[in-house]
Write a protein that holds these residues in place. Structure first.
Motif, short mmCIF file in Angstrom:
data_model
loop_
_atom_site.label_atom_id
_atom_site.label_comp_id
_atom_site.label_asym_id
_atom_site.label_seq_id
_atom_site.Cartn_x
_atom_site.Cartn_y
_atom_site.Cartn_z
N THR A 104 -35.85 -22.77 5.79
CA THR A 104 -34.66 -21.94 5.59
C THR A 104 -34.79 -20.64 6.35
N GLY A 154 -32.02 -17.28 3.41
CA GLY A 154 -31.36 -17.85 2.25
C GLY A 154 -32.35 -18.25 1.19
N TYR A 155 -32.33 -19.51 0.78
CA TYR A 155 -33.20 -20.03 -0.26
C TYR A 155 -34.66 -19.75 0.08
N ARG A 177 -27.99 -20.54 0.20
CA ARG A 177 -28.85 -20.47 -0.98
C ARG A 177 -28.42 -21.48 -2.04
N ASP A 205 -30.42 -24.90 -3.42
CA ASP A 205 -30.87 -24.96 -4.81
C ASP A 205 -30.34 -26.22 -5.48
N TRP A 238 -36.61 -13.81 -5.76
CA TRP A 238 -36.16 -15.19 -5.64
C TRP A 238 -35.34 -15.59 -6.86
N ALA A 291 -29.05 -19.22 -9.98
CA ALA A 291 -28.22 -19.32 -8.79
C ALA A 291 -26.77 -19.13 -9.19
#
Length: 575
Positions: A7, A10-11, A19, A23, A50, A570
């Motif tokens: 990545t 993002g994630y 992201r 997820d 995170w 998220a």
């Protein structure tokens, strides 16, 4: 199987691109184990921490793209010569012509130019591996001189020949940043060399680790692009000189072509991205369109309930920025008010950065100018038929409530990739009016009205057509919801990627050979698809690894608990 998820920006960070879908992918494929290799874009992004990671994430390796200290590596004569040769070849490939141009106008065939770029790229990676660093060399005067020689060579692009010293310095600095992943310590047997498949969630720098894992260990690469990085580079506004723009466009084009060529399968997120990939050299046989997976359950109550929205209200939902062209929407609404004076417009969304703040202020001022306070009629003094709102207030506590507030959802963008807000409106069973940009027509598929961009009159006429016909709104909304549930759910996305993972590993030789008691290879001893996630002997904390100081290779991997920032769920980010 073990997946190396690559990545950029993002994630697994709380903020950033791609992201949410990453997820959802990881959580939806609990039968596999994921090692995350994340490149961050800013110090702020790293400090925000995170999101909460599921147990199938075994390890997280991180490294910043926004900074890199000098690795302190001093090259000997042979290493300096290797660097000059490889970097010179890379620069020559950039000056030879535009990537993706099938005409071969530069004098060499596109295939020969691509091979030249790839050989130079992997030569630099091998040098970084042997010498434990490349950052200092990429920042050296030798790099600038090699770039200058390539620009002055016979047959170089006209724009490249015009490059001056400031231009060369700017290009060299950009290449150093873009090539930082070459110096990482991710490419050993305990890193990307141990995974069964690399899945790059975007092109550009995020694909580089996958290219090197394929080069050094034969690990297959899957490349997913929901927004083509090369297109983003072309559309990005810049004040750079023509020479700088030409050389950087050539670099990003060559890198994209190399990624498409080495990838086992490329999964564009829509037909619009697919056309870009084909134009940049992607083999049609490798392309599989996989739409983004979105959570439909949060919109189920609105989508399944009878139409209860205000029949005289239009709703716009998204990220406030110039590309969304709210100015045209406001002018279109002025035309609508002439024919239907009861109509209201609710603009729901937050600005995107300083430019978005300035644009929001401009739109507020325009709304006040177009719709001055009314002293009589339907609105009291001080009221305005246009409202600017954000999710989370007392009237709109959730995103679903925003779509439920209006009978018609409008999108007026002039630039759009995959229109997330339209899909959300479709989940809510809302009729839509949108502009013909990006993947809009592909997403709508005949369940909404589409008009040309930057055309307020056409936008107004389409909105009026739906406002005046409740039965048509209901039919289109029902068809839109059915289409969204069929194509754009999380389940559809994860099922598609699970099948693609198995297809790729089934065509890939097992790189870890297991011997029997007689010393002979044991076939099918390590089938990737039978890999059991989890740590059976050491239920310790997840391994978190970072590149060492200066991105030096060979830095020790530190087994430490995850970042102490409290985990966050998220949630929907910028739209």
């Amino acid at each position: 199987m073990r997946i190396g998820l690559l990545t950029e920006g993002g994630y697994p960070y709380v903020s950033g691109d791609a992201r949410l879908w990453c997820d959802r992918l990881v959580r939806g494929l609990g039968q596999h184990e994921f090692d995350v290799y994340a490149l961050s874009r800013s110090e702020r992004q790293e400090n925000e921490g995170w999101i909460a990671l599921p147990p199938q994430v075994g390890r997280v390796w991180t490294a910043p793209l926004w900074t890199a200290e000098d690795d302190g590596t001093i090259y000997g004569r042979r290493a300096r010569r290797r660097f000059a040769e490889c970097y010179g070849e890379l620069a020559a490939a950039l000056c030879a012509g535009n990537a993706g141009d099938p005409s071969g106008a530069s004098g060499e065939s596109p295939a020969a130019e691509a091979d030249r770029f790839g050989s130079a790229l992997y030569g630099l990676a091998e040098l970084a591996r042997d010498e434990r660093g490349l950052v200092g060399a990429l920042r050296s005067e030798a790099a600038v001189r090699a770039l200058e020689r390539a620009c002055r060579a016979p047959g170089a692009l006209g724009a490249a020949r015009e490059a001056r010293v400031p231009d060369l310095l700017a290009v060299a600095a950009h290449l150093e940043r873009a090539l930082r992943p070459l110096s990482l310590d991710w490419y050993e047997d305990d890193g990307l060399g141990s995974v069964d498949l690399c899945h790059a969630t975007t092109g550009g720098s995020a694909a580089l680790p996958g290219l090197l894992a394929h080069h050094f260990h034969g690990v297959p690469l899957l490349l997913t692009e929901y927004g083509v990085r090369l297109r983003t580079h072309y559309l990005a506004g810049t004040d750079a000189s023509p020479a700088v723009r030409s050389l950087l466009a050539a670099f990003h084009g060559r890198l994209a072509a190399e990624s498409y060529d080495r990838a086992a399968i490329v999964t564009p997120g829509n037909a619009h991205a697919r056309r870009w990939q084909e134009r940049c050299g992607a083999d049609r046989a490798k392309l599989r369109t996989v739409y983004p997976g979105m959570d439909a359950s949060r919109f189920a109550e609105v989508g399944e309930s009878p139409q209860s929205a205000d029949p005289d209200t239009l709703v716009w939902v998204g990220r406030v920025e110039p590309a969304k062209d709210l100015v045209s929407l406001l002018h279109a609404f002025a035309e609508i008010r002439k024919e239907a004076p009861k109509t209201l417009l609710r603009i729901v969304g937050a600005p995107d950065g300083p430019d978005g703040e300035a644009y929001l202020g401009h739109c507020r001022a325009l709304a006040a100018q177009l719709f001055p306070d009314e002293a009589e009629g339907l609105h009291a003094v001080g009221d305005n038929p246009v409202s600017f709102e954000e999710i989370g207030g007392p009237e709109l506590p959730s995103l679903a409530d925003a779509y439920a507030a209006g009978a018609v959802t409008v999108l007026a963008s002039v630039v759009e990739g995959f229109p997330i807000s339209l899909v959300e409106a479709m989940f809510c069973g809302r009729a839509t009016v949108s502009t013909d940009v990006g993947a809009v027509v592909e997403v709508i598929g005949g369940t909404g009205l589409v008009v040309p961009p930057r055309n307020p009159r056409a936008l107004a006429e389409a909105c009026l057509a739906l406002l005046r016909d409740p039965a048509r709104r209901e039919r289109l909304g029902a068809a839109a919801r059915a289409r969204a549930l069929e194509l754009f759910t999380v389940e559809q996305n994860t099922t598609a990627f699970h099948g693609i993972y198995l297809e790729i590993v089934s065509h890939t030789p097992v790189s870890r050979v297991v011997l029997d008691d007689a010393g002979e290879p044991l076939p099918f001893a390590v089938p990737a698809e039978a890999h059991v996630p989890g740590r059976w002997t050491h239920p310790a904390a997840r391994v978190v690894a970072r590149g060492g100081p200066g991105w030096a290779k060979g830095a020790p991997v530190r087994a430490t608990p995850p970042r102490t920032t409290p985990p966050m769920p998220a949630t929907e980010g910028a739209r």
